[in-house]
Design an enzyme around this catalytic site. Structure first.
Site, mmCIF file in Angstrom:
data_model
loop_
_atom_site.group_PDB
_atom_site.id
_atom_site.type_symbol
_atom_site.label_atom_id
_atom_site.label_comp_id
_atom_site.label_asym_id
_atom_site.label_seq_id
_atom_site.Cartn_x
_atom_site.Cartn_y
_atom_site.Cartn_z
ATOM 1 N N ARG A 15 0.833 -1.199 0.000
ATOM 2 C CA ARG A 15 0.000 0.000 0.000
ATOM 3 C C ARG A 15 0.869 1.251 0.000
ATOM 4 O O ARG A 15 1.808 1.363 0.796
ATOM 5 C CB ARG A 15 -0.833 -0.068 1.280
ATOM 6 C CG ARG A 15 -1.976 0.830 1.393
ATOM 7 C CD ARG A 15 -3.087 0.545 0.420
ATOM 8 N NE ARG A 15 -4.228 1.306 0.913
ATOM 9 C CZ ARG A 15 -4.376 2.615 0.710
ATOM 10 N NH1 ARG A 15 -3.495 3.280 -0.009
ATOM 11 N NH2 ARG A 15 -5.416 3.253 1.235
ATOM 12 N N ARG A 272 -6.033 -2.697 15.624
ATOM 13 C CA ARG A 272 -6.910 -3.079 14.526
ATOM 14 C C ARG A 272 -7.683 -4.290 15.021
ATOM 15 O O ARG A 272 -7.124 -5.133 15.735
ATOM 16 C CB ARG A 272 -6.017 -3.481 13.339
ATOM 17 C CG ARG A 272 -6.551 -3.161 12.002
ATOM 18 C CD ARG A 272 -5.489 -3.381 10.933
ATOM 19 N NE ARG A 272 -4.511 -4.407 11.271
ATOM 20 C CZ ARG A 272 -4.743 -5.716 11.225
ATOM 21 N NH1 ARG A 272 -5.924 -6.172 10.861
ATOM 22 N NH2 ARG A 272 -3.795 -6.568 11.539
ATOM 23 N N LEU A 374 3.455 -1.766 17.797
ATOM 24 C CA LEU A 374 3.928 -0.396 17.935
ATOM 25 C C LEU A 374 3.192 0.355 19.034
ATOM 26 O O LEU A 374 3.733 1.299 19.619
ATOM 27 C CB LEU A 374 3.766 0.344 16.600
ATOM 28 C CG LEU A 374 4.521 -0.280 15.420
ATOM 29 C CD1 LEU A 374 4.245 0.479 14.135
ATOM 30 C CD2 LEU A 374 6.031 -0.273 15.699
ATOM 31 N N VAL A 375 1.947 -0.075 19.318
ATOM 32 C CA VAL A 375 1.141 0.632 20.313
ATOM 33 C C VAL A 375 1.866 0.666 21.665
ATOM 34 O O VAL A 375 1.896 1.693 22.346
ATOM 35 C CB VAL A 375 -0.254 -0.032 20.421
ATOM 36 C CG1 VAL A 375 -1.020 0.458 21.636
ATOM 37 C CG2 VAL A 375 -1.042 0.246 19.144
ATOM 38 N N ALA A 376 2.467 -0.446 22.036
ATOM 39 C CA ALA A 376 3.173 -0.514 23.320
ATOM 40 C C ALA A 376 4.250 0.568 23.396
ATOM 41 O O ALA A 376 4.408 1.245 24.420
ATOM 42 C CB ALA A 376 3.808 -1.892 23.481
ATOM 43 N N LYS A 377 4.956 0.758 22.289
ATOM 44 C CA LYS A 377 6.042 1.742 22.267
ATOM 45 C C LYS A 377 5.482 3.164 22.245
ATOM 46 O O LYS A 377 6.009 4.061 22.906
ATOM 47 C CB LYS A 377 6.942 1.499 21.049
ATOM 48 C CG LYS A 377 7.709 0.178 21.130
ATOM 49 C CD LYS A 377 8.690 0.019 19.988
ATOM 50 C CE LYS A 377 9.564 -1.209 20.198
ATOM 51 N NZ LYS A 377 10.569 -1.373 19.137
ATOM 52 N N GLU A 378 4.409 3.351 21.455
ATOM 53 C CA GLU A 378 3.821 4.692 21.344
ATOM 54 C C GLU A 378 3.284 5.155 22.703
ATOM 55 O O GLU A 378 3.421 6.317 23.083
ATOM 56 C CB GLU A 378 2.686 4.681 20.311
ATOM 57 C CG GLU A 378 3.189 4.452 18.901
ATOM 58 C CD GLU A 378 2.103 4.123 17.888
ATOM 59 O OE1 GLU A 378 2.432 3.942 16.713
ATOM 60 O OE2 GLU A 378 0.920 4.015 18.275
ATOM 61 N N ASP A 492 35.584 -36.865 -8.765
ATOM 62 C CA ASP A 492 34.764 -37.481 -7.724
ATOM 63 C C ASP A 492 33.407 -37.785 -8.376
ATOM 64 O O ASP A 492 33.081 -37.233 -9.440
ATOM 65 C CB ASP A 492 34.639 -36.472 -6.557
ATOM 66 C CG ASP A 492 33.575 -36.881 -5.566
ATOM 67 O OD1 ASP A 492 33.590 -38.049 -5.144
ATOM 68 O OD2 ASP A 492 32.713 -36.042 -5.239
ATOM 69 N N ASP A 673 33.551 -32.220 -4.585
ATOM 70 C CA ASP A 673 32.595 -31.307 -3.938
ATOM 71 C C ASP A 673 32.714 -31.246 -2.422
ATOM 72 O O ASP A 673 32.179 -30.338 -1.811
ATOM 73 C CB ASP A 673 31.164 -31.725 -4.275
ATOM 74 C CG ASP A 673 30.785 -33.004 -3.564
ATOM 75 O OD1 ASP A 673 31.537 -33.997 -3.681
ATOM 76 O OD2 ASP A 673 29.766 -33.007 -2.847
HETATM 77 C C1 GDG Z 1 2.469 -4.787 11.313
HETATM 78 C C2 GDG Z 1 2.670 -5.970 12.267
HETATM 79 C C3 GDG Z 1 4.286 -4.614 13.538
HETATM 80 C C4 GDG Z 1 -4.179 2.186 15.613
HETATM 81 N N1 GDG Z 1 -5.376 2.734 15.849
HETATM 82 C C5 GDG Z 1 -5.301 4.020 15.493
HETATM 83 C C6 GDG Z 1 -4.023 4.276 15.040
HETATM 84 N N2 GDG Z 1 -3.344 3.108 15.131
HETATM 85 C C7 GDG Z 1 -1.944 2.943 14.761
HETATM 86 C C8 GDG Z 1 -1.077 2.838 16.004
HETATM 87 C C9 GDG Z 1 0.107 2.031 15.482
HETATM 88 C C10 GDG Z 1 -0.513 1.160 14.378
HETATM 89 O O1 GDG Z 1 -1.768 1.724 14.070
HETATM 90 C C11 GDG Z 1 -0.730 -0.249 14.821
HETATM 91 O O2 GDG Z 1 0.477 -0.801 15.206
HETATM 92 P P1 GDG Z 1 0.934 -2.314 14.867
HETATM 93 O O3 GDG Z 1 2.201 -2.588 15.535
HETATM 94 O O4 GDG Z 1 -0.190 -3.221 15.150
HETATM 95 O O5 GDG Z 1 1.238 -2.183 13.302
HETATM 96 P P2 GDG Z 1 0.598 -2.754 11.933
HETATM 97 O O6 GDG Z 1 1.036 -1.892 10.832
HETATM 98 O O7 GDG Z 1 -0.841 -2.894 12.059
HETATM 99 O O8 GDG Z 1 1.230 -4.194 11.779
HETATM 100 C C12 GDG Z 1 3.050 -5.475 13.634
HETATM 101 C C13 GDG Z 1 4.123 -3.531 12.508
HETATM 102 O O9 GDG Z 1 3.670 -4.043 11.242
HETATM 103 C C14 GDG Z 1 5.393 -2.763 12.275
HETATM 104 O O10 GDG Z 1 6.393 -3.590 11.745
HETATM 105 O O11 GDG Z 1 4.497 -4.026 14.812
HETATM 106 O O12 GDG Z 1 3.287 -6.573 14.485
HETATM 107 O O13 GDG Z 1 1.491 -6.746 12.332
HETATM 108 O O14 GDG Z 1 1.052 2.877 14.907
HETATM 109 O O15 GDG Z 1 -0.769 4.100 16.435
HETATM 110 N N3 GDG Z 1 -3.626 5.495 14.629
HETATM 111 C C15 GDG Z 1 -4.548 6.498 14.648
HETATM 112 N N4 GDG Z 1 -5.816 6.273 15.048
HETATM 113 C C16 GDG Z 1 -6.233 5.089 15.465
HETATM 114 O O16 GDG Z 1 -7.404 4.927 15.816
HETATM 115 N N5 GDG Z 1 -4.181 7.712 14.269
#
Ligand code: GDG
Length: 722
Positions: A15, A272, A374-378, A492, A673
């Site tokens: 995408r 998601r 990524l949510v955990a880090k954010e 061989d 070989d």
């Molecule tokens: C793949 C892998 C890996 C979610 N809801 C809202 C929103 N979000 C954003 C979060 C975060 C992202 O979506 C979800 O993070 P993931 O880590 O689940 O990432 P994905 O792209 O879905 O998945 C995953 C990642 O790639 C990176 O390599 O971590 O394991 O599956 O950034 O903030 N953002 C906004 N509104 C929302 O309601 N603005």
């Protein structure tokens, strides 16, 4: 000094980061921000699907034109392709398989065809647009065949592939009907990256088991080229969150949240809507937590659940299950003033997301499996004061870095409940831990990740074209053997002249090989120097006018003679019984392995054993043999899935020397070989030329890819002079 043009990185993802409606908006996803960090050093170009289906050429042209301003190149997909390649093969076969849901894997006939076609479409775009010096970075499970398709046409392009999801264990991956084709596509990349060592380990194991590739942890050789593998845990765009919480919009949302939830602690989940995220189990934990907490109106659970893939049946079912469970829990634990769970089934604006992260006392992140998360880090990035507590599933890739979080097992409801209890009643040392993790997140951000991957890609070896010098000198060597007045060719057999078979008895010479040997023998003295017993060689090649040497130089049958003779007058074989006893113990404890008892050697074969277990046991055996054979008249060699213990007087090197002492040649060519051939390559003779078949370290002067490459070289050697 004139400024050199920066290297271009072509990012290829399913995408494009745009939203197209009446207007075109660039949407700042994780990848965009990651690559922002390398903008200074590299020029960026994107290839991907723009997210809109249109077969109107005029509209396509218009979109293409608009996107070119951003350096985006759209790959348009038809409605059928979106159904079959994207919703179908990618999201209903690969996604569940890679996330350990094999029972959700569905593969319909046309899905795989469509997956191949769309991958080819992406590849064609790369082939068309890339300059030889550009770096290609392909992302994720949607495009695993792209590296293979591109390299077939443009082998000189450097391609990196990064997998954002987990790579599952071999036992799961093998369930996919097209498992081999998928691997064969992705292994053509120059660098393959994963979030964790676990995913890399699983990938390596599948390469070993499904493709018979002898992969190390850091890469593998393929067709005289090396593919690197590495661990690159993705970070977040930390700066955007640190700045995001300072904006007036965020502050406004935060104020509202604080008013609405005054006196209550917010426990937040953002994801998601997906079965991998573990929502049902998390709800069970919440229910139990509420049952155990006599007064629970001081805690509120907020779920931001972004709608996703709702045309896939598992997702609609999940949505229904979640709704009915939340209804039940809220029904049981609400009163007029308080509802424990707030479920928001839509995405929220970035400023609102930042406010939610800031307002929440706890982030409850419990996927059943997640590539990174990524949510955990954010969440942590939004808590400068270190006050937020993170509950994190041990099955998220992020748990490998954020080990100071409250780590829980989502399959163990009790573990999640006690994690919740601890987080809600935060102790001060948890705050300290959150600060340490935040520091890590700020440092290892998405830009750091992109830089690390790209730098590793830059450092992968450059492509060497087949017309390089090595090939030229190989040609010259063939010419000099052809011109020699008298030349000898020592070959061989298994793995050199003939490809290996699963069962050694099946590796009979083909008619083409027999013809080739006959042709060679009309010009040169030909010697077959094999580890096989004389019976095999006699049966398969006894009719040919060539010299046969069996068991690495134990017996010889000269060209034109009937009888086999021993090459050594006396041999000390007193060690055999002792070695046999050890090998028998290994056979008993290594299923699939067996012993071959030869006259002057014993071989332990483990080709039919589990490849990783067999390789590990072979290392143990080698260690033991090197200790105990110090005083025995034997040599130990590791071959192709074999360990051979043979009498020291018998070796291919000694056999060649014996032959050369009987006749003078202008040119001597030998080919082999494995390790037993190396002492043939090391024979000190001015006229000796050596060729190793296959990859790996060698003392040979030349290397060819495989037996078929050697055969074509020998055919040239045997061809009549023009
Ligand atoms: C793949 C892998 C890996 C979610 N809801 C809202 C929103 N979000 C954003 C979060 C975060 C992202 O979506 C979800 O993070 P993931 O880590 O689940 O990432 P994905 O792209 O879905 O998945 C995953 C990642 O790639 C990176 O390599 O971590 O394991 O599956 O950034 O903030 N953002 C906004 N509104 C929302 O309601 N603005």
């Amino acid at each position: 000094m004139p400024k050199t043009k920066p290297t271009k990185i072509i990012t290829v993802a399913n995408r494009l980061p745009v939203t197209i409606s009446d207007t075109i908006r660039k949407s700042p996803g994780g990848l965009v921000s990651a690559l922002d960090g390398v903008k200074e050093e590299f020029q960026l170009h994107w290839i991907g699907w723009p997210g809109i289906v249109t077969d109107n050429p005029k509209r396509q042209k218009e979109i293409r034109h608009q996107l070119s301003k951003y350096d985006f190149s759209p790959v348009f997909l038809s409605e059928n392709e979106v159904d079959d390649y994207y919703q179908g093969y990618s999201n209903s076969a690969l996604w569940p398989a890679f996330h350990y849901f094999p029972h959700y894997v569905r593969v319909e006939d046309n899905w795989w065809k469509s997956y191949q076609e769309v991958n080819r479409k992406f590849a064609e775009r790369i082939i068309k647009e890339a300059q030889p010096e550009d770096l290609i970075w392909v992302h994720d499970y949607h495009l695993m065949l792209v590296p293979g398709y591109v390299k077939k046409v443009r082998p000189e392009l450097k391609i990196g592939f990064f997998l954002h999801t987990p790579f599952p264990s071999y036992e799961i991956f093998r369930c996919l009907p097209h498992r081999k084709e998928i691997l064969e596509g992705v292994i053509r990349a120059d660098l393959i990256g994963f979030h964790t060592y676990g995913y890399l380990r699983h990938f390596r194991s599948s390469l070993i088991r499904l493709l018979n590739i002898e992969a190390e942890m850091d890469g593998f050789g393929l067709d005289n080229k090396r593919t690197s593998m590495g661990v690159f845990p993705i970070g977040i765009n930390a700066k955007s969150f640190v700045e995001g919480i300072k904006t007036p919009e965020c502050k406004k949302h935060l104020k509202q949240l604080k008013q609405t939830y005054k006196g209550r602690k917010i426990v937040l989940s953002v994801e998601r809507l997906d079965y991998t995220k573990g929502v049902i189990r998390r709800l069970r934990a919440i229910e139990k937590f509420l049952q155990r907490r006599p007064k629970h109106d001081d805690v509120v659970f907020i779920f931001i659940s972004v709608p996703s893939r709702d045309v896939v049946k598992e997702y609609t079912q999940l949505r229904e299950d979640i709704s009915s469970m939340i209804g039940r829990i809220n029904g049981a634990f609400s009163d007029i003033h308080h509802t424990p769970i707030h479920f928001i089934h839509r995405s929220v604006e970035f400023s609102e997301l930042c406010a939610l992260y800031s307002a929440a006392s706890v982030a409850f992140v419990t996927p059943l499996i997640d590539g990174m998360n990524l949510v955990a880090k954010e969440y942590l990035a939004c808590h400068k004061d270190g006050k937020g507590s993170l509950i994190l599933s041990e099955f998220a890739g992020a748990a490998h870095e954020l080990y100071d979080a409250i780590i829980v097992n989502p399959y163990d409801i009790e573990s999640m409940v006690s994690g919740l209890e601890r987080a809600v009643d935060t102790e001060s040392h948890d705050q300290h831990r959150s600060s340490i993790m935040r520091q890590h997140i700020l440092e290892y951000d998405s830009q750091n990740w992109a830089r690390a991957f790209i730098r590793s890609l830059v450092h992968t070896p450059d492509y060497r074209s087949p017309s390089s010098q090595t090939n030229e000198s190989l040609k010259r060597m063939v010419q000099s053997v052809r011109k020699a007045k008298s030349a000898a060719v020592f070959l061989d057999y298994d793995g050199t002249l003939r490809e290996f078979e699963r069962y050694p008895r099946h590796a009979k010479p083909t008619q083409d090989i027999l013809k080739l040997l006959k042709k060679l023998a009309s010009k040169f003295d030909v010697y077959i120097l094999s580890g096989r017993k004389s019976e095999d060689l006699q049966e398969w090649m006894g009719q040919l006018p060539i010299t046969l040497i069996s068991e690495h130089g134990y017996q010889i049958r000269f060209a034109g003679h009937e009888k086999w003779k021993r090459m050594q007058k006396s041999l000390n074989l007193s060690w055999k019984q002792q070695i046999l006893e050890i090998l028998e113990r290994y056979v008993a404890t290594t299923p699939g392995s067996f012993i071959e008892d030869k006259n002057c050697a014993i071989v332990w074969h483990y080709k039919r054993s589990d490849p990783e277990f067999g390789a590990w046991k072979s290392q143990l055996l080698l260690g033991m043999l090197s200790e105990m054979t110090g005083n025995l008249p034997v040599e130990v060699h590791q071959g192709h899935f074999t360990i051979q213990i043979s009498a020291v007087q018998v070796s291919k090197g000694a056999a060649i020397q014996q032959c050369l002492s009987k006749k003078n040649y202008d040119m001597i060519l030998c080919a082999g070989d494995d390790q037993t051939d190396e002492n043939m390559f090391r024979v000190d003779h001015p006229a000796l030329q050596s060729i190793k078949v296959g990859d790996g370290e060698t003392a040979a002067a030349f290397q060819v890819k495989d037996p078929s490459a050697l055969r074509s070289l020998l055919n040239k050697l045997a061809a009549p002079a023009k």
